[in-house]
Motif scaffolding. Sequence first.
Motif, PDB file in Angstrom:
ATOM      1  N   ASP A  22       0.714  -1.169  -0.235  1.00  0.00           N
ATOM      2  CA  ASP A  22      -0.105  -0.043  -0.013  1.00  0.00           C
ATOM      3  C   ASP A  22       1.037   0.878  -0.068  1.00  0.00           C
ATOM      4  OD1 ASP A  22      -2.342  -1.484  -0.035  1.00  0.00           O
ATOM      5  OD2 ASP A  22      -2.608  -1.142   1.688  1.00  0.00           O
ATOM      6  N   LYS A  23       1.905   0.911   0.810  1.00  0.00           N
ATOM      7  CA  LYS A  23       2.976   2.484   0.307  1.00  0.00           C
ATOM      8  C   LYS A  23       3.264   3.211  -0.296  1.00  0.00           C
ATOM      9  CE  LYS A  23       4.027   2.078   5.916  1.00  0.00           C
ATOM     10  NZ  LYS A  23       5.304   1.942   6.841  1.00  0.00           N
ATOM     11  N   ALA A  28       4.008   5.770  -5.588  1.00  0.00           N
ATOM     12  CA  ALA A  28       3.606   6.355  -6.933  1.00  0.00           C
ATOM     13  C   ALA A  28       3.044   6.950  -8.009  1.00  0.00           C
ATOM     14  CB  ALA A  28       3.257   4.559  -7.791  1.00  0.00           C
ATOM     15  N   ASP A  29       1.529   7.086  -6.831  1.00  0.00           N
ATOM     16  CA  ASP A  29       0.544   7.428  -7.178  1.00  0.00           C
ATOM     17  C   ASP A  29       0.569   9.111  -6.691  1.00  0.00           C
ATOM     18  OD1 ASP A  29      -2.505   7.242  -8.996  1.00  0.00           O
ATOM     19  OD2 ASP A  29      -2.649   8.402  -7.088  1.00  0.00           O
ATOM     20  N   SER A  30       1.417   9.050  -5.994  1.00  0.00           N
ATOM     21  CA  SER A  30       1.370  11.094  -5.500  1.00  0.00           C
ATOM     22  C   SER A  30       3.018  11.415  -6.286  1.00  0.00           C
ATOM     23  CB  SER A  30       2.155  10.960  -4.397  1.00  0.00           C
ATOM     24  OG  SER A  30       2.731  11.649  -3.413  1.00  0.00           O
ATOM     25  N   LEU A  31       4.113  10.599  -7.044  1.00  0.00           N
ATOM     26  CA  LEU A  31       5.122  10.849  -8.014  1.00  0.00           C
ATOM     27  C   LEU A  31       4.290  10.861  -9.011  1.00  0.00           C
ATOM     28  CD1 LEU A  31       7.671   8.013  -6.920  1.00  0.00           C
ATOM     29  CD2 LEU A  31       7.896  10.484  -7.233  1.00  0.00           C
ATOM     30  N   GLY A  58       3.637   1.795 -10.906  1.00  0.00           N
ATOM     31  CA  GLY A  58       3.854   1.078  -9.498  1.00  0.00           C
ATOM     32  C   GLY A  58       5.423   1.297  -9.583  1.00  0.00           C
ATOM     33  N   ILE A  59       6.268   0.499  -8.088  1.00  0.00           N
ATOM     34  CA  ILE A  59       7.198   0.518  -7.907  1.00  0.00           C
ATOM     35  C   ILE A  59       7.756  -0.283  -7.901  1.00  0.00           C
ATOM     36  CG2 ILE A  59       8.650   1.554  -6.062  1.00  0.00           C
ATOM     37  CD1 ILE A  59       6.923   3.990  -5.187  1.00  0.00           C
ATOM     38  N   GLU A  60       8.672  -1.492  -8.416  1.00  0.00           N
ATOM     39  CA  GLU A  60       9.677  -1.773  -8.117  1.00  0.00           C
ATOM     40  C   GLU A  60      11.365  -1.976  -8.029  1.00  0.00           C
ATOM     41  OE1 GLU A  60       9.133  -4.222 -11.858  1.00  0.00           O
ATOM     42  OE2 GLU A  60       6.615  -2.954 -12.158  1.00  0.00           O
ATOM     43  N   TYR A  61      11.729  -3.258  -7.325  1.00  0.00           N
ATOM     44  CA  TYR A  61      12.855  -3.051  -6.806  1.00  0.00           C
ATOM     45  C   TYR A  61      13.698  -3.929  -7.397  1.00  0.00           C
ATOM     46  CZ  TYR A  61      16.706  -4.361  -4.114  1.00  0.00           C
ATOM     47  OH  TYR A  61      18.439  -4.377  -3.881  1.00  0.00           O
TER      48      TYR A  61
END
Length: 269
Positions: A22-23, A28-31, A58-61
Motif C-alpha cells: 500500500d505504501k 507511485a500515485d503521489s509521484l 508502480g514501484i519495483e525493486y
Amino acid sequence: MNASAARTYDEIINDDRAPEEDKRRAKADSLLGHMAALLFQRGHLQLVQQLRQVRAAGIEYDPQDQTLDLWLDFDPADFAGLSESAQDDLREIFERVSRRLAYGIDWIGFRETMPSVGPDWREQLHGMLNGNRPTNQARRAMPETPKFLEDCLAFTNAGEMRVYRALKHLQEKELPPEETISIFPLPFGRVPGRTCEPDVVVAYKGRAGVLEIDGPHHRVRRAVDTSRDHLFRDAGFAFVDRITVETVDDPEELMASLKRFLRRLRESG
C-alpha cells in the motif's frame, strides 16, 4: 488509522501498520500526481495529457542495481506516441519531484502494458483473428474479456455504457431512420501531435462531434480538458461537449444532456 481510512498520501506512507505494498502504491500515485501538477503549472499540457494515458504506475525493486524504480505502463499505441524527447522531459520532472518528496525512488521507466493471458490464449487469439473481439478496441492485443460489453463494443466503465445505451435509445427509438445518428464509442485515431481516444464520437446531420465523459478521478482537469477540447475542434470536429459523472448517474438529466448535445451539434458549423 489504517491504510484504507487514510486521507492523504503522507498518512498512508507514514502509517506503521500499513502494508508495504500500500505504501509503494501511494508513493507511485503521489509521484505521478505531483509530476502532472508541476507540468501543468509550467504550462506543458501535452506532457500532462501523456501522463493521463498511464494505465498503471508502480514501484519495483531492481535487484541488479539495488534501487527502487517507478514504472509507468501505457497501452501499446500510447507508448508508441511517447517520443524520446517526451521521455527525457518526464525524467527531468520526475527527478525534481522525487528529490523534493524524498521517497527514495531512484529511477523512472516507461513500458507497454503486458497483456493478461491464460492457458486458453490460443483459443482467444484464434477468436480475435476471426473477428470475435470488441471492434472498437483493436489496438489492445490479447485483452482480457471486457467487463462492460454490448453490441460487440467494449467500454471501460459502467458510466460509458450508460451513455452508449442512452444514445442508442435516441438512435433507434426517437430519431427517424432517415435522420438518425451513428455512435462510435472509444474510437482510436490521430490528431496533430498525438494519438487519442475520444470517449464517444457521434455523427449527426452531416457533422461529427465528440462527447467526453468526465469522472471524479480527473487530475488538474479543467485546463487540461479544455486544451483537449480545443485540439478536437482544431482537428475538424464540429462540436465537443462533456457530461459529468453526476449527470451519467441521473437518467433524466443524461437524456436531456444528450438531446442538448445533438441539438448543438446539428446547429454547429
